[in-house]
Design a protein around this motif. Structure first.
Motif, PDB file in Angstrom:
ATOM      1  N   ALA A 266       1.143  -1.219  -0.005  1.00  0.00           N
ATOM      2  CA  ALA A 266       0.102   0.076   0.248  1.00  0.00           C
ATOM      3  C   ALA A 266       1.193   1.112   0.252  1.00  0.00           C
ATOM      4  O   ALA A 266       1.729   1.718   1.099  1.00  0.00           O
ATOM      5  CB  ALA A 266      -0.683  -0.263   1.142  1.00  0.00           C
ATOM      6  N   GLY A 267       1.956   1.459  -1.579  1.00  0.00           N
ATOM      7  CA  GLY A 267       1.946   2.994  -1.108  1.00  0.00           C
ATOM      8  C   GLY A 267       1.416   3.643  -1.393  1.00  0.00           C
ATOM      9  O   GLY A 267       1.882   4.874  -2.443  1.00  0.00           O
ATOM     10  N   ASN A 268       0.403   4.365  -1.177  1.00  0.00           N
ATOM     11  CA  ASN A 268      -0.513   4.983  -2.138  1.00  0.00           C
ATOM     12  C   ASN A 268      -0.437   7.176  -1.262  1.00  0.00           C
ATOM     13  O   ASN A 268      -1.433   7.797  -2.018  1.00  0.00           O
ATOM     14  CB  ASN A 268      -2.017   4.477  -1.952  1.00  0.00           C
ATOM     15  N   GLY A 269      -0.390   6.305   0.177  1.00  0.00           N
ATOM     16  CA  GLY A 269       0.434   7.770   0.657  1.00  0.00           C
ATOM     17  C   GLY A 269       1.552   8.737  -0.341  1.00  0.00           C
ATOM     18  O   GLY A 269       2.438   7.938  -0.618  1.00  0.00           O
ATOM     19  N   HIS A 274       6.961   8.013  -2.859  1.00  0.00           N
ATOM     20  CA  HIS A 274       8.332   8.295  -3.864  1.00  0.00           C
ATOM     21  C   HIS A 274       9.132   6.945  -2.519  1.00  0.00           C
ATOM     22  O   HIS A 274      10.149   6.946  -3.474  1.00  0.00           O
ATOM     23  CB  HIS A 274       8.002   9.967  -2.601  1.00  0.00           C
ATOM     24  N   ARG A 275       8.922   7.585  -1.234  1.00  0.00           N
ATOM     25  CA  ARG A 275       9.674   6.248  -0.742  1.00  0.00           C
ATOM     26  C   ARG A 275       9.807   4.526  -1.594  1.00  0.00           C
ATOM     27  O   ARG A 275      10.907   3.890  -1.624  1.00  0.00           O
ATOM     28  CB  ARG A 275       9.551   6.133   0.771  1.00  0.00           C
ATOM     29  N   LEU A 276       8.036   4.459  -1.887  1.00  0.00           N
ATOM     30  CA  LEU A 276       8.614   2.950  -2.865  1.00  0.00           C
ATOM     31  C   LEU A 276       9.006   3.074  -4.126  1.00  0.00           C
ATOM     32  O   LEU A 276       9.850   1.553  -3.796  1.00  0.00           O
ATOM     33  CB  LEU A 276       6.935   2.766  -2.987  1.00  0.00           C
ATOM     34  N   ALA A 279      13.049   2.461  -3.140  1.00  0.00           N
ATOM     35  CA  ALA A 279      13.761   1.590  -2.669  1.00  0.00           C
ATOM     36  C   ALA A 279      13.056  -0.149  -3.349  1.00  0.00           C
ATOM     37  O   ALA A 279      13.876  -1.218  -4.352  1.00  0.00           O
ATOM     38  CB  ALA A 279      12.380   0.885  -1.569  1.00  0.00           C
ATOM     39  N   ILE A 280      12.539   0.092  -4.729  1.00  0.00           N
ATOM     40  CA  ILE A 280      12.146  -0.148  -6.108  1.00  0.00           C
ATOM     41  C   ILE A 280      13.135  -0.010  -7.072  1.00  0.00           C
ATOM     42  O   ILE A 280      13.430  -0.453  -7.627  1.00  0.00           O
ATOM     43  CB  ILE A 280      11.063  -0.867  -6.338  1.00  0.00           C
ATOM     44  N   GLY A 281      14.178   0.937  -6.686  1.00  0.00           N
ATOM     45  CA  GLY A 281      15.027   1.229  -7.924  1.00  0.00           C
ATOM     46  C   GLY A 281      14.219   2.156  -9.023  1.00  0.00           C
ATOM     47  O   GLY A 281      15.053   2.094  -9.575  1.00  0.00           O
ATOM     48  N   ARG A 282      13.072   2.737  -8.653  1.00  0.00           N
ATOM     49  CA  ARG A 282      13.010   3.665  -9.726  1.00  0.00           C
ATOM     50  C   ARG A 282      12.929   4.777  -9.396  1.00  0.00           C
ATOM     51  O   ARG A 282      11.937   5.668  -9.290  1.00  0.00           O
ATOM     52  CB  ARG A 282      10.836   2.889 -10.275  1.00  0.00           C
ATOM     53  N   ARG A 325       9.959  -2.683   4.477  1.00  0.00           N
ATOM     54  CA  ARG A 325      10.324  -2.177   5.842  1.00  0.00           C
ATOM     55  C   ARG A 325      10.525  -1.397   6.209  1.00  0.00           C
ATOM     56  O   ARG A 325      10.489  -0.343   7.198  1.00  0.00           O
ATOM     57  CB  ARG A 325       9.833  -3.106   6.251  1.00  0.00           C
ATOM     58  N   VAL A 326      11.864  -1.620   5.593  1.00  0.00           N
ATOM     59  CA  VAL A 326      12.884  -0.674   5.656  1.00  0.00           C
ATOM     60  C   VAL A 326      13.200   0.836   5.932  1.00  0.00           C
ATOM     61  O   VAL A 326      12.981   1.804   6.466  1.00  0.00           O
ATOM     62  CB  VAL A 326      14.831  -1.308   5.913  1.00  0.00           C
ATOM     63  N   ALA A 327      11.994   0.915   4.169  1.00  0.00           N
ATOM     64  CA  ALA A 327      11.432   2.214   3.398  1.00  0.00           C
ATOM     65  C   ALA A 327      10.724   2.740   4.039  1.00  0.00           C
ATOM     66  O   ALA A 327       9.775   3.553   3.460  1.00  0.00           O
ATOM     67  CB  ALA A 327      11.418   1.921   2.287  1.00  0.00           C
ATOM     68  N   ASP A 328       9.977   2.210   5.362  1.00  0.00           N
ATOM     69  CA  ASP A 328       8.859   2.658   5.745  1.00  0.00           C
ATOM     70  C   ASP A 328       7.655   2.751   5.226  1.00  0.00           C
ATOM     71  O   ASP A 328       7.181   3.130   4.941  1.00  0.00           O
ATOM     72  CB  ASP A 328       9.196   4.177   6.181  1.00  0.00           C
ATOM     73  N   VAL A 329       6.949   1.319   4.348  1.00  0.00           N
ATOM     74  CA  VAL A 329       6.741   1.353   3.382  1.00  0.00           C
ATOM     75  C   VAL A 329       5.185   0.140   3.739  1.00  0.00           C
ATOM     76  O   VAL A 329       5.772  -1.062   4.449  1.00  0.00           O
ATOM     77  CB  VAL A 329       6.483   1.471   1.898  1.00  0.00           C
TER      78      VAL A 329
END
Length: 413
Positions: A266-269, A274-276, A279-282, A325-329
């Motif tokens: 759930a990266g909808n905030g 941005h953090r997500l 974290a996935i290199g995008r 989780r490290v990225a607080d997602v």
């Protein structure tokens, strides 16, 4: 068997006139927090839920949970004598919970209007498919029908397939929770408008007013349907099935990892998105000015979901969870019951209780929710045997041995 007074509802007497799920789940929650719940069951087998799903010695394991802390009395409500006992119980009750088809209690002279004339502080929670009024009130209505009419089934599943159901009786349970809320609000109203009615003496104790709580299964489901109505009325939008995604809120979906596990992200905030992406290199998507807000992301849902899925396909479930989780997602594995039983969070919160059946065999039950800091709920005993408390309850009404024998003789108990 424990029988001590406990919990925030200690001193409240509830009469349960219902079977299966909606009504009994409603009264179950009251019993878990200290109400004395007297469950009326037919002598010829009792609540059908006793034989549902996985059985132990002929009785459902579900029964252990659904009827915990309740007292069971056998009453044949098809007989005048059985109905008279039920009436005596009703006049001593604070709350009646029933889920018969509308009109049945009235036929038995146990309807709210008649009982409240004698016990004005009585609260009656009525759960039915369509409510106590309207052109459909007399139709049979189960939870599955409520889920369909209330809108839940229409939006559940994938767009290219027929609607699916949630794997539990969610419509019944949601209605039960509405019943609990209604009962609590009615008790609060009664408290602030007076006291209680003394059913034994028929005397008034500065009696507050009871009321009827009318819960329809389809309306309880409908109450969960978020912005469905204004979106259609104002913009003509009909929400459709979207699989694992949360429509119009991006990204929030289910993805598959390299070890074929399913993971919800759930990266909808806006800040979370941005953090997500970082974290996935995008980084390109993280810094794309058109994706800063949700309304900019919605038209590019497929692109964003594909980027997340491509990354998940390179990660095991464990590495994906750890990195996000490290990225607080917000992220989570989709749990089976086996996952729950092994999970440290469930264990730390004490979400399982160990109990024993009468033969000494042990069983785990779900612990009681919500958790109250001062007056928590408690499992005092598992679902009772059919009619286990019949004599105890009849004696509490002042019935002597002769009267009880008479009731047995006319097959009222």
């Amino acid at each position: 068997m424990a029988n001590k007074s406990f919990g925030p509802l200690a001193g409240i007497r509830v009469l349960e006139l219902g079977t299966l799920i909606a009504g009994p789940f409603c009264s179950r929650m009251l019993a878990e927090f200290g109400a004395e719940v007297i469950k009326v069951e037919a002598p010829d087998g009792g609540d059908p839920l006793r034989q549902w799903r996985v059985l132990k010695d002929g009785t459902s394991l579900w029964w252990s949970v659904q009827a915990r802390n309740k007292k069971s009395i056998c009453l044949n409500l098809k007989t005048p004598e059985g109905r008279e006992v039920a009436r005596d119980l009703a006049l001593q009750a604070d709350v009646i919970i029933e889920n018969y088809r509308p009109g049945v209690l009235e036929k038995w002279q146990l309807g709210y209007e008649e009982l409240s004339t004698v016990n004005p502080a009585l609260i009656m929670v009525r759960l039915s498919g369509y409510g106590q009024t309207g052109p459909m009130r007399d139709l049979p209505g189960f939870g599955a029908i409520g889920e369909s009419m209330g809108g839940l089934r229409y939006v559940s599943g994938h767009p290219d397939r027929p609607p699916v159901r949630v794997g539990i009786s969610i419509g019944d349970s949601v209605a039960a929770l509405h019943g609990v809320i209604g009962a609590m609000m009615a008790l609060r109203h009664r408290d602030v408008t007076g006291g209680r009615w003394n059913g034994k003496t028929g005397s008034e104790c500065i009696a507050g007013r009871g009321q009827m709580v009318d819960v329809a299964l389809y309306e309880s489901v409908f109450n969960l349907m978020e912005s469905l109505v204004p979106e259609f009325d104002y913009a003509g939008v009909i929400r459709e099935r979207t699989g694992g995604a949360l429509p119009g809120i991006v990204p929030s979906n289910t993805y598959t990892t390299s070890d074929q596990e399913n993971i919800v992200i759930a990266g909808n905030g806006d800040a979370i998105f941005h953090r997500l992406m970082l974290a996935i290199g995008r980084d390109d998507l993280a810094h794309d000015s058109g994706l800063v807000r949700n309304d900019g992301r919605v038209p590019r849902t497929a692109e964003i979901d594909q980027a997340i899925q491509d990354w998940c396909a390179t990660q095991t479930i464990d590495t994906a969870l750890a990195r996000l989780r490290v990225a607080d997602v917000p992220v989570g594995k989709i749990y089976s019951v086996k996952d729950m039983m092994q999970d440290p969070q469930f264990q730390a919160r004490g979400m399982f209780e160990q109990h024993q059946f009468g033969d000494g065999q042990s069983v785990k039950l779900p612990a009681i929710s919500p958790k109250l800091s001062e007056t928590p709920g408690e499992t005092q005993w598992l679902g009772p045997k059919l009619g286990e408390h019949t004599e105890e309850i009849l004696k509490s009404l002042g019935y002597d041995a002769e009267k009880i024998a008479q009731l047995r003789g006319c097959e009222a108990i």
